[in-house]
Design a protein around this motif. Structure first.
Motif, PDB file in Angstrom:
ATOM      1  N   PRO A 159      13.933  29.584  32.451  1.00 22.17           N
ATOM      2  CA  PRO A 159      13.972  28.534  33.471  1.00 22.17           C
ATOM      3  C   PRO A 159      14.065  27.148  32.847  1.00 22.17           C
ATOM      4  O   PRO A 159      13.793  26.971  31.661  1.00 22.17           O
ATOM      5  CB  PRO A 159      12.641  28.720  34.215  1.00 22.17           C
ATOM      6  N   GLY A 160      14.421  26.196  33.684  1.00 26.96           N
ATOM      7  CA  GLY A 160      14.513  24.834  33.170  1.00 26.96           C
ATOM      8  C   GLY A 160      14.726  23.820  34.273  1.00 26.96           C
ATOM      9  O   GLY A 160      14.837  24.152  35.450  1.00 26.96           O
ATOM     10  N   MET A 161      14.801  22.610  33.863  1.00 27.53           N
ATOM     11  CA  MET A 161      14.921  21.479  34.773  1.00 27.53           C
ATOM     12  C   MET A 161      16.330  21.373  35.322  1.00 27.53           C
ATOM     13  O   MET A 161      17.314  21.479  34.593  1.00 27.53           O
ATOM     14  CB  MET A 161      14.562  20.205  33.998  1.00 27.53           C
ATOM     15  N   GLY A 162      16.449  21.184  36.635  1.00 27.84           N
ATOM     16  CA  GLY A 162      17.745  21.018  37.265  1.00 27.84           C
ATOM     17  C   GLY A 162      18.104  19.554  37.440  1.00 27.84           C
ATOM     18  O   GLY A 162      17.258  18.659  37.296  1.00 27.84           O
ATOM     19  N   CYS A 163      19.353  19.305  37.786  1.00 26.99           N
ATOM     20  CA  CYS A 163      19.781  17.919  37.997  1.00 26.99           C
ATOM     21  C   CYS A 163      19.061  17.303  39.191  1.00 26.99           C
ATOM     22  O   CYS A 163      18.917  16.082  39.269  1.00 26.99           O
ATOM     23  CB  CYS A 163      21.291  17.855  38.180  1.00 26.99           C
TER      24      CYS A 163
END
Length: 309
Positions: A159-163
């Protein structure tokens, strides 16, 4: 569910959460769909960077290869996973005619299947394969083109940070709670299109309830998008576009209202790297207003009858 990736143990060695196996012990590798964040290492997680160090072979566009050069140096990059999936013979998908669209659809599935075959060869050799995905891999994440042909236990999603997170930070406002807003709606014009037009009934459903609306991929045809929104929302509804969210030196915000934003955007050249926000959360102090409203509502409920006394 796809397996998750634990943090490194005390020895610094990666262990797989579902099998507790070190890389290579399973007999076959895994496909890692790795969220690298919207703008390179500075918006990536430690888990993503450590996953990049783990995998032996990669698929990534050239921009990602350059941004993450320190983490993937010397590793083979087999292909750009997005080349040919959203363009055909030099044209972007939305510029294709009907006959071209049919050929394009056949070609991109052929490309996908060919590339999945390459990934399977890597996994069969006991190596882990990394697919670099910008933003949130499970929200408008094209990495699922490659993930879905595999069994769930062959895939690890990092998982990670989205725009959207970077863009919301740039706006500096609470999207929800905010005033009387009840929903946060994230969608795109393509998801709302029926028979070549934005679905009026769907937009009316959205407008019927106070919400914060976040539209991805909405800048290609802003004239039609804003025309449709003005049919269901007041013209003075505030809106904003965050361009290149999270990118140092490139991020910027354009603010306006529904009744004039289309004209403002007509001067802009960028028609992809921008996220459109619509809603009253852009006004005043939305979080405080929501708490004040909640307090008044609870007061009315508490004083409604003897049972509350």
């Amino acid at each position: 569910m796809p397996a998750s990736l634990d943090s490194p143990g005390v020895t610094g060695e990666w262990r797989d959460a579902s099998t507790d196996a070190l890389p290579g012990e399973r007999g076959s590798g895994r496909l890692f769909v790795i969220s690298t964040g919207p703008a390179g290492p500075r918006t990536s997680t430690l888990q993503a960077l450590e996953a990049l160090e783990r995998v032996q072979v990669l698929a990534a566009p050239e921009q990602q290869v350059q941004l993450f050069g320190d983490y993937i140096a010397g590793k083979p990059v087999l292909f750009d996973p997005w080349k040919g999936l959203f363009d055909f013979k030099g044209k972007r998908v939305w510029d294709l005619g009907e006959a071209e669209r049919e050929r394009f659809q056949e070609e991109r599935f052929r490309l996908r299947d060919e590339r999945v075959g390459l990934i399977r060869e890597v996994l069969a050799a006991g190596q882990d394969f990394g697919l670099l995905e910008t933003g949130n891999p499970c929200l408008f994440g094209p990495g699922h083109w490659y993930k879905e042909p595999f069994d769930p236990d062959e895939v690890v999603i990092i998982p990670g940070m989205g725009c959207d997170a970077a863009a919301m930070a740039a706006l500096g406002q609470s999207t929800i709670p905010a005033h009387d807003i009840r929903y946060l709606v994230q969608t795109s014009p393509y998801s709302l299109t029926v028979d070549g037009r934005l679905d009026r009934a769907a937009l009316e459903d959205i407008a019927r309830h106070a919400c914060t609306l976040v539209l991805y991929m909405a800048l290609r045809d802003t004239g039609h998008v804003f025309e449709a929104l003005r049919e269901v929302l007041p013209g003075d509804t505030p809106c904003a576009v965050v361009y290149w969210a999270g990118y140092p030196g490139r991020q910027r915000v354009l603010r306006g209202r529904l009744d004039c934003m289309s004209a403002d955007l007509s001067e802009e050249e960028e028609d992809f790297m921008g996220l459109l926000f619509v809603g009253r959360f852009l006004e005043g102090k939305p979080y405080e207003a929501s708490l004040n409203r909640l307090g008044r509502t609870r007061g009315r409920v508490a004083g409604a009858g003897p049972a509350d006394e």
